[in-house]
Scaffold this motif. Structure first.
Motif, PDB file in Angstrom:
ATOM      1  N   ALA A  32      -3.387   1.518  -6.127  1.00  0.00           N
ATOM      2  CA  ALA A  32      -3.518   2.276  -4.882  1.00  0.00           C
ATOM      3  C   ALA A  32      -4.729   1.860  -4.064  1.00  0.00           C
ATOM      4  O   ALA A  32      -4.789   2.137  -2.867  1.00  0.00           O
ATOM      5  CB  ALA A  32      -3.579   3.779  -5.183  1.00  0.00           C
ATOM      6  N   TYR A  35      -2.791  -1.465  -2.443  1.00  0.00           N
ATOM      7  CA  TYR A  35      -1.521  -1.344  -1.728  1.00  0.00           C
ATOM      8  C   TYR A  35      -1.349   0.064  -1.175  1.00  0.00           C
ATOM      9  O   TYR A  35      -2.046   0.987  -1.576  1.00  0.00           O
ATOM     10  CB  TYR A  35      -0.347  -1.668  -2.660  1.00  0.00           C
ATOM     11  CG  TYR A  35      -0.420  -3.027  -3.306  1.00  0.00           C
ATOM     12  CD1 TYR A  35      -0.554  -4.183  -2.548  1.00  0.00           C
ATOM     13  CD2 TYR A  35      -0.342  -3.157  -4.687  1.00  0.00           C
ATOM     14  CE1 TYR A  35      -0.615  -5.436  -3.142  1.00  0.00           C
ATOM     15  CE2 TYR A  35      -0.398  -4.407  -5.301  1.00  0.00           C
ATOM     16  CZ  TYR A  35      -0.539  -5.535  -4.526  1.00  0.00           C
ATOM     17  OH  TYR A  35      -0.596  -6.765  -5.109  1.00  0.00           O
ATOM     18  N   ARG A  36      -0.372   0.196  -0.270  1.00  0.00           N
ATOM     19  CA  ARG A  36      -0.107   1.512   0.313  1.00  0.00           C
ATOM     20  C   ARG A  36       0.345   2.492  -0.765  1.00  0.00           C
ATOM     21  O   ARG A  36       1.203   2.171  -1.592  1.00  0.00           O
ATOM     22  CB  ARG A  36       0.963   1.394   1.404  1.00  0.00           C
ATOM     23  CG  ARG A  36       0.433   0.754   2.680  1.00  0.00           C
ATOM     24  CD  ARG A  36       1.469   0.718   3.770  1.00  0.00           C
ATOM     25  NE  ARG A  36       2.579  -0.163   3.391  1.00  0.00           N
ATOM     26  CZ  ARG A  36       3.859   0.120   3.580  1.00  0.00           C
ATOM     27  NH1 ARG A  36       4.216   1.255   4.120  1.00  0.00           N
ATOM     28  NH2 ARG A  36       4.791  -0.742   3.218  1.00  0.00           N
ATOM     29  N   PRO A  37      -0.223   3.704  -0.771  1.00  0.00           N
ATOM     30  CA  PRO A  37       0.106   4.691  -1.811  1.00  0.00           C
ATOM     31  C   PRO A  37       1.604   4.976  -1.936  1.00  0.00           C
ATOM     32  O   PRO A  37       2.111   5.117  -3.050  1.00  0.00           O
ATOM     33  CB  PRO A  37      -0.655   5.947  -1.352  1.00  0.00           C
ATOM     34  CG  PRO A  37      -1.790   5.419  -0.545  1.00  0.00           C
ATOM     35  CD  PRO A  37      -1.280   4.186   0.128  1.00  0.00           C
ATOM     36  N   VAL A  39       4.107   2.964  -1.404  1.00  0.00           N
ATOM     37  CA  VAL A  39       4.751   1.837  -2.081  1.00  0.00           C
ATOM     38  C   VAL A  39       4.474   1.904  -3.574  1.00  0.00           C
ATOM     39  O   VAL A  39       5.374   1.708  -4.404  1.00  0.00           O
ATOM     40  CB  VAL A  39       4.259   0.493  -1.498  1.00  0.00           C
ATOM     41  CG1 VAL A  39       4.783  -0.683  -2.313  1.00  0.00           C
ATOM     42  CG2 VAL A  39       4.685   0.366  -0.043  1.00  0.00           C
ATOM     43  N   GLN A  97      -1.261  -9.916   4.677  1.00  0.00           N
ATOM     44  CA  GLN A  97      -0.328  -8.987   5.290  1.00  0.00           C
ATOM     45  C   GLN A  97      -0.052  -9.369   6.733  1.00  0.00           C
ATOM     46  O   GLN A  97       1.059  -9.238   7.206  1.00  0.00           O
ATOM     47  CB  GLN A  97      -0.874  -7.555   5.222  1.00  0.00           C
ATOM     48  CG  GLN A  97      -0.749  -6.955   3.834  1.00  0.00           C
ATOM     49  CD  GLN A  97      -1.116  -5.499   3.805  1.00  0.00           C
ATOM     50  OE1 GLN A  97      -1.465  -4.898   4.821  1.00  0.00           O
ATOM     51  NE2 GLN A  97      -1.056  -4.909   2.642  1.00  0.00           N
ATOM     52  N   PRO A 102       4.133  -6.842   7.561  1.00  0.00           N
ATOM     53  CA  PRO A 102       4.031  -5.666   6.699  1.00  0.00           C
ATOM     54  C   PRO A 102       5.244  -5.454   5.812  1.00  0.00           C
ATOM     55  O   PRO A 102       5.123  -4.976   4.696  1.00  0.00           O
ATOM     56  CB  PRO A 102       3.867  -4.504   7.683  1.00  0.00           C
ATOM     57  CG  PRO A 102       4.215  -5.045   9.032  1.00  0.00           C
ATOM     58  CD  PRO A 102       4.052  -6.515   8.978  1.00  0.00           C
ATOM     59  N   GLY A 106       4.950  -5.264   1.831  1.00  0.00           N
ATOM     60  CA  GLY A 106       5.389  -4.056   1.136  1.00  0.00           C
ATOM     61  C   GLY A 106       6.330  -4.377  -0.004  1.00  0.00           C
ATOM     62  O   GLY A 106       6.233  -3.805  -1.086  1.00  0.00           O
ATOM     63  N   ALA A 166      -6.246   5.731  -3.403  1.00  0.00           N
ATOM     64  CA  ALA A 166      -6.134   5.575  -1.954  1.00  0.00           C
ATOM     65  C   ALA A 166      -7.416   6.033  -1.261  1.00  0.00           C
ATOM     66  O   ALA A 166      -7.882   5.404  -0.302  1.00  0.00           O
ATOM     67  CB  ALA A 166      -4.944   6.369  -1.432  1.00  0.00           C
ATOM     68  N   THR A 170     -10.016   3.467   0.898  1.00  0.00           N
ATOM     69  CA  THR A 170     -10.333   3.587   2.320  1.00  0.00           C
ATOM     70  C   THR A 170     -11.804   3.904   2.568  1.00  0.00           C
ATOM     71  O   THR A 170     -12.259   3.832   3.704  1.00  0.00           O
ATOM     72  CB  THR A 170      -9.484   4.704   2.963  1.00  0.00           C
ATOM     73  OG1 THR A 170      -9.722   5.945   2.273  1.00  0.00           O
ATOM     74  CG2 THR A 170      -8.012   4.367   2.900  1.00  0.00           C
TER      75      THR A 170
END
Length: 200
Positions: A32, A35-37, A39, A97, A102, A106, A166, A170
């Motif tokens: 996380a 990558y996007r949470p 996904v 990316q 994207p 993904g 996540a 960030t």
């Protein structure tokens, strides 16, 4: 129908308790940060659903015949390799990316997380617990409830770690996240190898 709900509740509780602080949570947290949470959670859910389906269908007898040593070694080496790949210079995720788009990024993340979880969890204590629960409750309602509950339990435990990952991803500089994630992947790989070859 009561059997289904009871089996679901028991399996959910067992798996959540088994996964708290386990390597699966650490894996989810680490992924996380990269990558996007959504996904990561989707890949974990699919991997878990597949493994739990195999667990409840195969039963305890087949489960004991799984080549867990070979699977554990492969999973450990995979994580060490992924950690080294993450630590290499120029491994920042943002550039890849933008070049690939994207959607492709993904899909790549989804496959990476899916395969990693499948390998790491195959023959793990959660899978063996699911096999045991399903073997104990041989009725269709209980088996279905065990599958659903074990899947929910893993997703809940992983979601907690994904939220933390996540947040960390960030809040910290990308270089710090990359180095931290790479180090965690290497440690996870070594953990899997020691667990398989020394403790197993």
């Amino acid at each position: 129908m009561d059997d289904f709900f009871v089996a679901t509740a028991i399996a959910t509780g067992v798996v959540v308790a088994a996964e708290l602080g386990d390597k699966s949570q650490l894996m989810a947290l680490t992924f996380a940060t990269r990558y996007r949470p959504a996904v990561v959670l989707a890949a974990v859910a699919v991997a878990t659903a597949l493994l739990n389906l195999a667990s409840v269908l195969l039963g305890a007898a087949v489960g004991s015949a799984l080549p867990t040593t070979a699977v554990g070694v492969v999973a450990g080496l995979l994580f060490v390799g992924f950690g080294v790949w993450t630590l290499r210079p120029g491994a920042e995720e943002g550039g890849a990316q933008e070049e690939d788009g994207p959607a492709r990024a993904g899909r790549s993340a989804f496959v990476t997380v899916l395969v990693s979880f499948l390998l790491a969890e195959l023959g793990d204590k959660t899978m063996l617990a699911t096999i045991t629960l399903a073997a104990r409750d041989a009725g269709l309602a209980q088996v279905a409830g065990t599958w659903l509950g074990a899947t929910i339990g893993m997703v809940v435990a992983s979601a907690l770690a994904i939220v933390v990952g996540a947040y960390v991803g960030t809040r910290l500089p990308e270089r710090a996240v990359r180095l931290g994630a790479g180090a965690l992947f290497v440690l996870l790989g070594l953990w899997l190898l020691v667990e398989t070859l020394v403790l197993g």
